[in-house]
Structures are given as structure tokens and as C-alpha cells.
Enzyme design. Structure first.
Site, PDB file in Angstrom:
ATOM      1  CG  ASN A 109       0.469   8.855   8.794  1.00  0.00           C
ATOM      2  OD1 ASN A 109      -0.290   8.094   8.211  1.00  0.00           O
ATOM      3  ND2 ASN A 109       1.725   8.555   9.062  1.00  0.00           N
ATOM      4  CB  THR A 161     -10.719   6.809   6.708  1.00  0.00           C
ATOM      5  OG1 THR A 161     -10.341   7.498   7.872  1.00  0.00           O
ATOM      6  CG2 THR A 161     -11.106   5.384   7.059  1.00  0.00           C
ATOM      7  CD  GLU A 200       2.385   5.374   6.588  1.00  0.00           C
ATOM      8  OE1 GLU A 200       2.078   6.073   7.561  1.00  0.00           O
ATOM      9  OE2 GLU A 200       1.571   4.701   5.945  1.00  0.00           O
ATOM     10  CB  THR A 243      -0.958  -0.007   1.212  1.00  0.00           C
ATOM     11  OG1 THR A 243      -0.208  -0.205   2.408  1.00  0.00           O
ATOM     12  CG2 THR A 243      -1.981  -1.107   1.074  1.00  0.00           C
ATOM     13  CB  THR A 285      -1.755  -2.165   8.475  1.00  0.00           C
ATOM     14  OG1 THR A 285      -2.895  -1.606   9.075  1.00  0.00           O
ATOM     15  CG2 THR A 285      -2.057  -2.270   6.962  1.00  0.00           C
ATOM     16  CE  LYS A 300       0.589  -3.353   3.262  1.00  0.00           C
ATOM     17  NZ  LYS A 300      -0.357  -2.541   4.137  1.00  0.00           N
TER      18      LYS A 300
END
Lengths: 405, 405
Positions: free
Chosen positions: A400, A405, A278, A155, A192, A181
């Protein structure tokens, strides 16, 4: 153990014998050149299977379905999409997860119950089943399709994550490979994060689950990017026995070699996830030694690797031992301040709980690289643990604040 | 309860009768115009005293000293410095804490054992006792010295934090006031946070401790800036009875009024700390309602208020309900996804565990203000709790990458 393991250059989930994979762009995600968002990995024969899943009370129905199917002990393929997580969508989520698995089963000519389904991406949005139907049709399976699949499950990851090793038992060479991932929302209890592992070793189902749980506890459950854990985290391991040899279970001569191979691949993928957090520019490795017990070592290592103040300091290449000691102190692990020693990139900067003179410029210089190691000796027992995290950058916040969402 | 409380404009720790305070610049911190770094609050008579302290395994010796002295139930003054925390300095730390208290006692003509000492600032550096000796001499005590003291205890705080209320019991008017410092490293279990409270009510020592612990649990222990907790966190409450009236204990008619006043001042100071978190531009209030029990309500509210992804989203005025639900899900509280409702600034955006249509532009606009309220109804029981946090900004990271131990 590690001397028995050979890393395979360019290795992936299809490196073990009898596994194929493929991926396509189905349209779930915004189109970009060479974007992939739907893929399958499949074994030529029915496998034993093991899985570990998110502990979040809010779970994707895909996770619930996979938990049920893994409990049967048998599986042959996994279908995965990125872009939409199939979470917080009510009862439709289970209907869609079952259909997504059935579509892949029909394409591959398998029993539907032997196919697992995973999703990652936005939550609160239903899976676009029309796109998944036509996308599944388009997937072409290849012997080296693992690379495509590794890209399709990403993602916000910047790089795809793949690894494979070979190991020998009684003269038979086995291969174990995997893909993962991660990126945002990475934390213990499987945030996640998706990882898919395959081996051509003939591993008994019960031992497969035991060894996967053990490996995950020392790898994916020891990484922290931002402390959030998700609705969809899943690690799956398929073993098809295609390389032959005798069945491996807890009492087999090959048990340790298999565990070591699995530990190695899981740790490698977990570190790759932490490094690609990230906005991250550094991988932080935190080793806690001589803790009173393993549980203390684990919570202490994770507490330091998860501290926002430690992460920020390391972003600035600052040997800020105070924040490290504070994070150790509130971890819940037993700590005697007067016994603690701290090493940053192997330079001792604290001993007996107090800072000692060291050549600061050299440590700051070494911390400006992409790998920073923190080692804490608690001086209390003989347990140790390692955790991995990444630095906290301004880019993390920018990213972020602007991603919905 | 709250109807009985009157907020005093400009109120501070010296608003109650019989308390004086003063502060000076002793040279511990870098000089800036009107900088203060050492101060004292003192009662005209011996007080009952209560305290709550950091749970960090690595504690400042000043905290250890205060714990011992609070356990005697009696105190009359507190001396506080900012700039250096007197932590991780070995045995010298206790020697210096005792001397710092003794210096203040000598200046004020008190028994040394009746003086408490607190420090905040860099750790691993010894207190400069020469500066503290000469600084203590320079302090002038005033009836409205609370404002000076509030400034002197600040480190990276942008504003000083003060509050006071009055309340009545049996026709006698009592006053309760306090000051606090917070900023970075704020989290439950009392992270680099100091708060000092004083009242002229005649409160029994045992009840003073019970009510302080209760108020702290609903205020300072329910705020989160970055999840780190420190070596020095301390809340102290002195009660001198200077306003007269009958002693207040758990069974007195005045017990509830006193608790309500203490709750109000602690919550006000706690919110001021959260709002002034490093780099913060918004105060986030998280209310969890209809949880199965109070413990669930507390962990759920804190989990949401502490989530870096929620904090980042709110920084960007993004009504990212997914991250809020995920943080609720991994909190450990019992959650039935299909029962959850979520309100952002009182607009319902989720019901029955699923997003519902709402006017997004209006919600985004309301979130661009300085106060964002999240309310989660779990639909399971009748317990509720409130937590406070702040948004996570690029400035937080910049600041904490460039600030050394």
C-alpha cells in the site's frame, strides 16, 4: 437451520436455474494472460432485487444509479467492470453509469432500467466508454459463466470468491449462489467490496431486502481488513423464481430456510474476503459471547478484529491477550474486567479478567496456522456476535506504499 | 495568543518555580546503560490539580486511584514507573498503587493522599513492590530533574518529550512545562500515553480542570498512531502558584494567556508523540477547514489521520488523494463531494471534488521529508480542526509482531 443446507462444490452465481454470465478483457486494466475486467450476470426472466450499499458520503454515481433502480424492486441483469471505480469524476460519472447499463441491456435485449451497473478500481479517472462499448459486445453468456465473472470483478484479490448452496422448501429444491471481491480497504459498512448473489427461489421483494440486510449485517458488515470503507461497496441479490414453488415471504414456511441459506453464502464469501486481505496470511475469527446485548457483542467483536496491535500480534503467532483485552475495553461495549474469559484456538488463557497458566508453546504452535480463533466471554448477558479479520503483515504496508490512486 | 508565549530552550516539567524531580533505575525493566524506570515530580507546596484519564472500560487501578485523588482538587507529587502497567492484576493492583504513592510520600515527607501514582508498560503482571520500595529510596530530587523523569517514563519511545513556555500576566512571568511518553497504541481518548504538566501560576482548581480538558481535546485527543487506546492513559497538571500574582480563574485577565500557554505545550508534546510513533518516519498533520461544525471538523481530521491506507501512502511519499477523500467520506462528517478541496504540503491537488493538474514530481519530493501536511477545505461552514498522525511502516508491523504482552 444449517442442517438443511447443502454446499455445492464449485458452486457460483450461475448455479441457480435461469442465470447466465460472461466476461471479457476490455482493456481497462493492464493486460496479463487470462485477465478479465468486464462482465455481466443475467436472468432469463425479471427478478425481484435487493441491495445494500456503501455508507461513505463520497459515492460512485454507479452506486447512486443502482440505489434508484433497486428501489423499483425489479431487475434482470448486472454489468460490472474492474480497474476503474467511476468515482470522483463529477457529472460524467452518472452519464457513464447509465450508458454502461444501457449497453448491456441492448446486448441482452432487455429494458435499460432493468440493468444495474457496478465499478471497482481507481477513483478520479473516467470510465473509458469506448473500451466498455467494444468490450460489452465481446461478452459471451454461458450457463456456467459465474466463474469467469468472479475473476472479472477482482482487483488486488489473489483468489476469486464463489459459493453456492441448495435448500429445500415443501419438496422443491432451490439454489442460491454468489461471487464477491474484496482485498484492501475492507471494513464494516461495506468497504471496496462487491458481492453479487442470485437465487432461483421465488422470493417476495420486501422479504428479499429484509433478509439481505440481515445477512449482510452478520457477514460483510462484520469483516475488517484495514478499517477503510470505499466509494463503491455494493451487495446485490436477484431472485428469479425459476425453480418454481410458492412465493417466499416473511410468513412463509420457507422463510427460515431461505434466510439460513443466504446467511451461509454471505458468511462464506465474507470470510473468503477477510482471508484474502492485502498481505494477509491468516483468517482471524473473533467470537464475543454473553455480552449484555447484540449491539455490544458486535462492536466488541469488530473492535478486536480491527485492532492493528491484535492483527500484528497474530501475524507473529503471539498470544498477546493484553492487546485483545485492551481492544475489548475501548470498544464501547459494557465490560466488567473481573468477569472476562478469553480463549485462543479454544485454549482458555484468561479467566475472571486475569491471565491463567497455560501451555504457551502449544498455543503459539496452533496460532502459526492459517486460522486463528479468539473467543471472549463477557459473562454479562446472553448476546453473541462473530467478526472476521486478517493479520497485518509487512507486505500490507509494502503493497500500500507503492500502489497509487 | 501565541505572540505572548516564549518557548524555553531545554524546558521541561521542572522549569516552573518550586518543582523538583528525580529518577532512578529500580530494576523493573531490562537493564541497559543509562536506563531509568522510576521517578517522581514534586512541588514545594500543595498544588491545585487537574487530570484527564483513559476512557477504556479496562483501567489500571492506578488510574482509578488518581481519579479519586484528583477529584479532591489538591496534590503535591506524582510517582511514575515504566515497564509494568499495573493493569489486569485483580485487587492487588489497587493495593500496590496506594503503596507506591505512600512510599513516595514517606520519602518526601508529604501526606500520602497528596501523591498520585502512574504506571506504564506490560499488563497482567503485578508491580514488583520490593524493587519499587528500594528504588524509591534511591531517587534524588533535583531542580532540573525533569530531564531524568522524562527519560524514566519512556517505554518504546525513541526520544524523550519535554517542553516549556513562559507567559506574562499583569507584569508577572509564569512558566508552564511538561513531559510526555507515547509511542505504540496512541489514539484519541488517551492511549498508552502519559503526560505530566506543571506551572508556577496560581490557577484556581476549577479553571485548571476546564482549561486542561480543553487543551487535551485539541492535542492529545487529536493524535493517532494505531487507533488503539490503553488501560493507563493519564494527563496530570499541577499548579503551585510559586511565581506569585493573583489567582487565575475563568474570569481573570490572565485566563486566556494561561490557556494559550497550556494549548501550546500540549500540542507540542502531542506532535512529538505522533512523530515518535512505533516505526514512524514522518509526522502527518491533517487540517480540516470550513467544516459545518467543530465536531465534524474533528472527526474528519482524525479519520484521515487514522486511515491505514493514508498512512501507508504517505510512507511511500504517494500523493494518493483518493484514499484521503475516501477517509473523509466515511468519517461521518457532512461532506459535499463537489465542494471539497485538498492541499498536500500547500499544493492544491483537488478542487470542487475532482483532481486537478499539478506538478506531481514536486509534491512527491516534498512528501519525502519528515513532515507532511494535508489540508482539506470542505466549503460548508467555518469550523476547523487539526489532527496529527504518523506514517505506517513495515517496521511497525515487524516490531509489533515480535513484542509480547
Amino acid at each position: 437451520m444449517t442442517s438443511e443446507i447443502n454446499w455445492l462444490e464449485g458452486g457460483t452465481i450461475t448455479s441457480p436455474k435461469g442465470f447466465t454470465a460472461g466476461a471479457t478483457y476490455s482493456g481497462i486494466r493492464t493486460y496479463t494472460e487470462d485477465k478479465l475486467d468486464l462482465g455481466i450476470v443475467c436472468s432469463e426472466s425479471v427478478c425481484t432485487v435487493a441491495g445494500t450499499f456503501t455508507k461513505n458520503a463520497v459515492k460512485s454515481p454507479s452506486v447512486v444509479l443502482d440505489q434508484q433502480r433497486v428501489a423499483t424492486g425489479r431487475a434482470q441483469a448486472v454489468v460490472i467492470n474492474s480497474g476503474i471505480a467511476n468515482a470522483c469524476v463529477g457529472e460524467q460519472g452518472m452519464t457513464d453509469a447509465i450508458e454502461m447499463a444501457a449497453l448491456a441491456a441492448a446486448k441482452l435485449g432487455l429494458e435499460a432500467e432493468l440493468v444495474l451497473a457496478c465499478s471497482t478500481g481507481l477513483i478520479g479517472v473516467e470510465l473509458p466508454m469506448g473500451l466498455i462499448r467494444s468490450g460489452t459486445d465481446k461478452i459471451e453468456m454461458h450457463e456456467d459463466g459465474g466463474h469467469e465473472l468472479a475473476r472479472a470483478i477482482c482487483t488486488t484479490d489473489l483468489v476469486s470468491k464463489e459459493a453456492a448452496v441448495s435448500f429445500e422448501v415443501d419438496g422443491v429444491t432451490y439454489t442460491l449462489g454468489g461471487i464477491a471481491k474484496g482485498s484492501g480497504m475492507i471494513h464494516p459498512n461495506m468497504a471496496t467490496m462487491l458481492a453479487f448473489l442470485a437465487t432461483d427461489a421465488p422470493v417476495d421483494g420486501a422479504y428479499l431486502q429484509t433478509s439481505l440486510s440481515r445477512s449482510v449485517d452478520c457477514s460483510f458488515n462484520m469483516i475488517s481488513v484495514d478499517g477503510d470503507s470505499s466509494t463503491n461497496d455494493t451487495v446485490l441479490l436477484l431472485a428469479n423464481g425459476a425453480a418454481g414453488g410458492s412465493a417466499i415471504d416473511a410468513s412463509s414456511p420457507g422463510a427460515d430456510a431461505f434466510q439460513a441459506a443466504l446467511d451461509a453464502v454471505c458468511a462464506d464469501l465474507a470470510k473468503a474476503i477477510a482471508r484474502d486481505g492485502e498481505g494477509a496470511s491468516k483468517l482471524i475469527e473473533v467470537v464475543v459471547e454473553n455480552a449484555m446485548n447484540e449491539s455490544d457483542a458486535r462492536v466488541a467483536a469488530l473492535s478486536v478484529a480491527s485492532s492493528m496491535l491484535v492483527k500484528s500480534a497474530i501475524h507473529g503467532a503471539d498470544p498477546n491477550w493484553g492487546r485483545i483485552i485492551v481492544a475489548l475495553g475501548y470498544s464501547g461495549a459494557q465490560v466488567k474486567e473481573e468477569l472476562v474469559a478469553l480463549y485462543i484456538n479454544d485454549v482458555c488463557i484468561m479467566e475472571g479478567g486475569r491471565p491463567i497458566p497455560y501451555f504457551k508453546d502449544a498455543v503459539v504452535l496452533s496460532m502459526s496456522g492459517t486460522d486463528v480463533s479468539l473467543r471472549l466471554n463477557l459473562g454479562l448477558g446472553d448476546a453473541s456476535a462473530t467478526a472476521w479479520g486478517c493479520d497485518l503483515s509487512e507486505e500490507y504496508v509494502t503493497f500500500n506504499s507503492a500502489y497509487t490512486t
